[in-house]
Design a protein around this motif. Structure first.
Motif, PDB file in Angstrom:
ATOM      1  N   GLY A  52      39.284  40.383  42.073  1.00 60.47           N
ATOM      2  CA  GLY A  52      38.543  41.174  41.041  1.00 60.47           C
ATOM      3  C   GLY A  52      39.164  40.780  39.709  1.00 60.47           C
ATOM      4  N   GLN A  53      40.678  40.574  39.773  1.00 62.49           N
ATOM      5  CA  GLN A  53      41.321  40.363  38.303  1.00 62.49           C
ATOM      6  C   GLN A  53      40.817  38.857  37.975  1.00 62.49           C
ATOM      7  OE1 GLN A  53      44.825  41.852  36.786  1.00 62.49           O
ATOM      8  NE2 GLN A  53      42.730  42.780  36.783  1.00 62.49           N
ATOM      9  N   TYR A  54      40.731  37.888  38.894  1.00 62.88           N
ATOM     10  CA  TYR A  54      40.144  36.480  38.683  1.00 62.88           C
ATOM     11  C   TYR A  54      38.670  36.636  38.084  1.00 62.88           C
ATOM     12  CZ  TYR A  54      39.063  31.673  39.531  1.00 62.88           C
ATOM     13  OH  TYR A  54      38.919  30.219  39.367  1.00 62.88           O
ATOM     14  N   HIS A  55      37.792  37.455  38.415  1.00 64.88           N
ATOM     15  CA  HIS A  55      36.534  37.353  38.007  1.00 64.88           C
ATOM     16  C   HIS A  55      36.526  38.117  36.813  1.00 64.88           C
ATOM     17  CE1 HIS A  55      34.317  35.922  41.560  1.00 64.88           C
ATOM     18  NE2 HIS A  55      34.726  36.906  42.197  1.00 64.88           N
ATOM     19  N   GLU A  56      37.325  39.064  36.621  1.00 62.02           N
ATOM     20  CA  GLU A  56      37.331  39.954  35.318  1.00 62.02           C
ATOM     21  C   GLU A  56      38.012  38.812  34.172  1.00 62.02           C
ATOM     22  OE1 GLU A  56      38.491  43.910  32.873  1.00 62.02           O
ATOM     23  OE2 GLU A  56      39.198  43.724  35.061  1.00 62.02           O
ATOM     24  N   ARG A  57      38.995  38.523  34.325  1.00 63.73           N
ATOM     25  CA  ARG A  57      39.711  37.221  33.538  1.00 63.73           C
ATOM     26  C   ARG A  57      38.481  36.474  33.103  1.00 63.73           C
ATOM     27  NH1 ARG A  57      45.156  34.951  35.393  1.00 63.73           N
ATOM     28  NH2 ARG A  57      43.691  33.778  36.559  1.00 63.73           N
ATOM     29  N   LEU A  61      32.165  40.188  35.101  1.00 67.75           N
ATOM     30  CA  LEU A  61      32.388  41.697  35.173  1.00 67.75           C
ATOM     31  C   LEU A  61      31.530  42.477  36.290  1.00 67.75           C
ATOM     32  CD1 LEU A  61      32.292  42.398  31.491  1.00 67.75           C
ATOM     33  CD2 LEU A  61      34.210  41.590  32.752  1.00 67.75           C
ATOM     34  N   ALA A  64      33.730  41.279  39.312  1.00 68.26           N
ATOM     35  CA  ALA A  64      34.824  41.902  38.981  1.00 68.26           C
ATOM     36  C   ALA A  64      34.736  43.333  39.782  1.00 68.26           C
ATOM     37  CB  ALA A  64      35.579  42.049  37.598  1.00 68.26           C
ATOM     38  N   TYR A  68      36.449  45.221  42.786  1.00 68.51           N
ATOM     39  CA  TYR A  68      37.339  46.507  42.713  1.00 68.51           C
ATOM     40  C   TYR A  68      36.768  47.641  43.438  1.00 68.51           C
ATOM     41  CZ  TYR A  68      39.272  44.268  38.389  1.00 68.51           C
ATOM     42  OH  TYR A  68      40.262  43.365  37.554  1.00 68.51           O
ATOM     43  N   ARG A  97      40.138  50.419  35.705  1.00 72.50           N
ATOM     44  CA  ARG A  97      39.215  49.095  35.353  1.00 72.50           C
ATOM     45  C   ARG A  97      37.788  49.256  36.000  1.00 72.50           C
ATOM     46  NH1 ARG A  97      40.530  47.021  31.045  1.00 72.50           N
ATOM     47  NH2 ARG A  97      39.244  45.594  31.533  1.00 72.50           N
ATOM     48  N   TYR A  98      37.640  49.840  37.346  1.00 75.23           N
ATOM     49  CA  TYR A  98      36.658  49.816  38.128  1.00 75.23           C
ATOM     50  C   TYR A  98      35.523  50.762  37.327  1.00 75.23           C
ATOM     51  CZ  TYR A  98      32.920  51.118  41.314  1.00 75.23           C
ATOM     52  OH  TYR A  98      31.814  51.267  42.078  1.00 75.23           O
ATOM     53  N   TYR A 109      39.726  41.967  28.368  1.00 71.70           N
ATOM     54  CA  TYR A 109      40.566  41.806  29.721  1.00 71.70           C
ATOM     55  C   TYR A 109      42.180  42.283  29.556  1.00 71.70           C
ATOM     56  CZ  TYR A 109      43.131  39.906  33.664  1.00 71.70           C
ATOM     57  OH  TYR A 109      43.925  39.760  34.708  1.00 71.70           O
TER      58      TYR A 109
END
Length: 177
Positions: A52-57, A61, A64, A68, A97-98, A109
């Motif tokens: 999720g962090q990888y996708h969000e960064r 979204l 992510a 999440y 975040r979710y 981010y």
């Protein structure tokens, strides 16, 4: 408490190098090699958190939010605290975040940091970070394409060959039926 070395490496990458792709790889390998581990659900939840962090960064979204949501279904305060983490803070950060992503809020981010409450675990992770030439608790370097888009740079020839073999096996099975 005795933690698997893959978990220590995961934490050093998660809170140090911020290489979330590597976090996923490390813990997924461990999880697959230990299918009867009583913490399997927690390992999968932590893998999903890293993804999720990888996708969000990367700006994905939707991906992510999906990761999440899955992570929240597998992680809980108690299981995270058994892993030496501040479970309350981790679930709160992940939920926040979710919720933002789910509600369409496009916030800048921000890394989630897993707060380690077990002093010996934290000491070991900091030492591991030093060996990786990373600072424990640092922020993601947002200008490193090789880190942010790592999945595009890896060798996937083994995965492609495996998929092709599976397709051929299905074709053979259909022809026999």
């Amino acid at each position: 408490m005795n933690y698997p070395s893959a978990y220590l490496s995961y934490l050093a990458e998660f809170n140090g190098t911020r290489d979330f792709f590597e976090c996923h790889e490390l813990l997924e390998t461990y999880w697959k090699e230990h299918p009867d581990d009583p913490r399997a659900q927690s390992w999968v939840g932590l893998i999903q958190l890293a993804v999720g962090q990888y996708h969000e960064r990367r700006g994905n979204l939707r991906g992510a939010a999906k990761m999440y949501e899955k992570a929240l279904s597998k992680l809980d305060r108690s299981s995270l605290e058994q892993l030496g983490l501040d479970g309350k803070q981790a679930i709160s950060d992940l939920s926040r975040r979710y919720d933002c992503l789910q509600n369409g809020q496009s916030l800048p981010y921000q890394d989630i940091t897993l707060i380690v409450k077990d002093p010996e675990l934290e000491r070991q992770c900091i030492l591991l970070c030093e060996s990786l030439q990373a600072d424990w608790g640092s922020s993601s370097p947002m200008d490193m394409d090789e880190l942010i888009h790592r999945h595009k740079l890896r060798d996937r020839s083994d995965v492609i060959a495996e998929r092709a073999a599976a397709i051929e096996a299905k074709k053979r099975n259909r022809a026999v039926e």
